[in-house]
Design a protein around this motif. Structure first.
Motif, PDB file in Angstrom:
ATOM      1  N   PRO A 170       0.849  -1.197   0.000  1.00  0.00           N
ATOM      2  CA  PRO A 170       0.000   0.000   0.000  1.00  0.00           C
ATOM      3  C   PRO A 170       0.884   1.247   0.000  1.00  0.00           C
ATOM      4  O   PRO A 170       1.924   1.290   0.677  1.00  0.00           O
ATOM      5  N   SER A 171       0.482   2.257  -0.734  1.00  0.00           N
ATOM      6  CA  SER A 171       1.359   3.413  -0.934  1.00  0.00           C
ATOM      7  C   SER A 171       1.748   4.093   0.375  1.00  0.00           C
ATOM      8  O   SER A 171       2.869   4.589   0.504  1.00  0.00           O
ATOM      9  N   HIS A 172       0.855   4.087   1.365  1.00  0.00           N
ATOM     10  CA  HIS A 172       1.165   4.805   2.598  1.00  0.00           C
ATOM     11  C   HIS A 172       2.155   4.062   3.492  1.00  0.00           C
ATOM     12  O   HIS A 172       2.650   4.640   4.467  1.00  0.00           O
ATOM     13  N   VAL A 173       2.488   2.809   3.178  1.00  0.00           N
ATOM     14  CA  VAL A 173       3.502   2.087   3.955  1.00  0.00           C
ATOM     15  C   VAL A 173       4.736   1.764   3.126  1.00  0.00           C
ATOM     16  O   VAL A 173       5.663   1.129   3.627  1.00  0.00           O
ATOM     17  N   GLU A 227      12.428   1.294   3.535  1.00  0.00           N
ATOM     18  CA  GLU A 227      13.518   1.792   4.383  1.00  0.00           C
ATOM     19  C   GLU A 227      14.180   0.659   5.150  1.00  0.00           C
ATOM     20  O   GLU A 227      15.377   0.718   5.459  1.00  0.00           O
ATOM     21  N   ARG A 228      13.424  -0.371   5.460  1.00  0.00           N
ATOM     22  CA  ARG A 228      13.944  -1.502   6.227  1.00  0.00           C
ATOM     23  C   ARG A 228      14.866  -2.397   5.410  1.00  0.00           C
ATOM     24  O   ARG A 228      15.697  -3.113   5.982  1.00  0.00           O
ATOM     25  N   CYS A 229      14.705  -2.369   4.085  1.00  0.00           N
ATOM     26  CA  CYS A 229      15.458  -3.327   3.276  1.00  0.00           C
ATOM     27  C   CYS A 229      16.195  -2.708   2.099  1.00  0.00           C
ATOM     28  O   CYS A 229      16.894  -3.409   1.371  1.00  0.00           O
ATOM     29  N   GLY A 230      16.056  -1.396   1.916  1.00  0.00           N
ATOM     30  CA  GLY A 230      16.645  -0.746   0.750  1.00  0.00           C
ATOM     31  C   GLY A 230      18.133  -0.971   0.618  1.00  0.00           C
ATOM     32  O   GLY A 230      18.658  -1.133  -0.496  1.00  0.00           O
ATOM     33  N   GLU A 232       2.217   9.905  -2.083  1.00  0.00           N
ATOM     34  CA  GLU A 232       2.476  10.036  -0.649  1.00  0.00           C
ATOM     35  C   GLU A 232       1.905  11.339  -0.104  1.00  0.00           C
ATOM     36  O   GLU A 232       2.114  12.404  -0.693  1.00  0.00           O
ATOM     37  N   ASN A 233       1.207  11.266   1.014  1.00  0.00           N
ATOM     38  CA  ASN A 233       0.553  12.445   1.579  1.00  0.00           C
ATOM     39  C   ASN A 233       1.542  13.532   1.964  1.00  0.00           C
ATOM     40  O   ASN A 233       1.330  14.715   1.665  1.00  0.00           O
ATOM     41  N   GLN A 234       2.616  13.180   2.635  1.00  0.00           N
ATOM     42  CA  GLN A 234       3.515  14.193   3.187  1.00  0.00           C
ATOM     43  C   GLN A 234       4.370  14.877   2.134  1.00  0.00           C
ATOM     44  O   GLN A 234       4.604  16.088   2.181  1.00  0.00           O
TER      45      GLN A 234
END
Length: 344
Positions: free
Chosen positions: A88-91, A97-100, A117-119
């Motif tokens: 899902p786009s919001h996660v 970030e955990r696996c990049g 992304e909202n932000q």
């Protein structure tokens, strides 16, 4: 970067095991690839391992033995020729970030997530570029087009497109995914493809509201047509190619999502049109309707870019300001009169 495809040697990792992620991962596994598949929910992973079925998100579909569910995110993406992101786009940001850091310098990264992304107002390729160290633009691609997960999983004829700024990456992904029932085209307009995929979900909510109000096919056809105008306006403001929106990533995906009973965005809009409240609908859903969060992004992004998007703004106000859908329709129908076609 690998440019040739061999089902025996091409390595693939898939991140995300919702209905779409599972359908795509299984398509590749059925084709013959050994697919490592990261699954967030432990109970879903157990189902997939023990029963060879994702009963929560894609019930009734038997999973190939070539599909290997895993809870180890780093191992799923490490050393792969292709990593497919279907979260899902919001996660997406916090997941990758955990696996990049484990994604190799030659890996082609493909996004099949549809949202903004909202932000940051970034599309998913923009998010991936930020969180995967050293990811170059020529290794990014997007898979999109009119495609419901259940129909793909049942091997119904489907046609999609792969967008990448690099022709070699696009061709590689095209060859990975193509089957006799899953035809894949390529385009070179990454931002256009992503905006078409994301904003159509907002328009689909509006189409659902129209149907929920019982307003008929004339109204829905007008809504879809004018919705496409809004998608194109935002796309042009963001540097997209106009022709993208006449293709699978634009009008094709828009028509499907605005009219198909399998569309979660259309369904949630229809229920709102029938009088239900968003908070109650979200509490009942275990799958994501991307248009709900994307509506906020589109509203703020269009104001930031000074792009006229009255339908998208109406959806935002219905969702977040509790605007009555009938009032929203009246406001749209009584706007100042003007010429139909934009100058560009």
């Amino acid at each position: 970067m690998k440019t040739t495809v061999d089902v025996k040697t091409t390595t693939i990792g898939v991140v995300g095991a919702g209905s779409w992620g599972t359908a795509l991962a299984n398509l590749l596994a059925v084709k013959g690839f050994a697919v490592d598949h990261w699954v967030y929910e432990a109970e879903v992973k157990a189902q997939m391992l023990e029963k060879r079925e994702n009963q929560r998100f894609l019930p009734g579909v038997t999973l190939s033995d070539n599909l290997h569910p895993s809870g180890d995110l780093e191992s799923v993406v490490a050393g792969k020729d292709m990593v497919l992101v279907v979260t899902p786009s919001h996660v997406t940001r916090r997941t990758i970030e955990r696996c990049g850091h484990a994604i190799g310098p030659d890996t082609v990264v493909v996004s099949a997530s549809k949202g903004i992304e909202n932000q940051t107002h970034l599309t998913m390729s923009g998010v991936l570029a930020e969180v995967i160290p050293g990811l170059s633009a020529d290794r990014l691609a997007v898979l999109t087009g009119p495609s419901f997960a259940k129909e793909v999983a049942r091997q119904m004829a489907t046609v999609v497109t792969v967008a990448s700024n690099d022709t070699n990456s696009a061709a590689f992904v095209q060859q990975v995914f193509v089957t006799p029932y899953f035809r894949v085209y390529t385009i070179d307009d990454l931002i256009g493809a992503e905006l078409g995929a994301a904003v159509k979900n907002v328009i689909a909510i509006a189409a659902g509201v129209i149907d929920g109000l019982g307003l008929g096919l004339n109204t829905r056809a007008a809504l879809i047509t004018r919705g496409l105008v809004e998608i194109r306006r935002l796309g042009l403001a963001m540097g997209a190619q106009p022709r993208t929106f006449t293709g699978l990533a634009g009008v094709g995906d828009l028509i499907l999502t605005c009219t198909g009973d399998l569309s979660r965005n259309h369904t949630i809009g229809k229920q709102i049109g029938e009088g239900k409240k968003l908070k109650d609908l979200l509490a009942e859903m275990h799958m994501v309707a991307e248009g709900v969060k994307t509506a906020r992004s589109v509203y703020n992004l269009s104001r930031e870019r000074d792009v006229e998007m009255p339908i998208s703004h109406a959806v935002y106000h219905v969702l977040y300001d509790d605007l009555d859908p009938k009032t929203a329709l009246y406001q749209l129908m009584t706007r100042d009169l003007k010429q139909e076609l934009d100058e560009t």
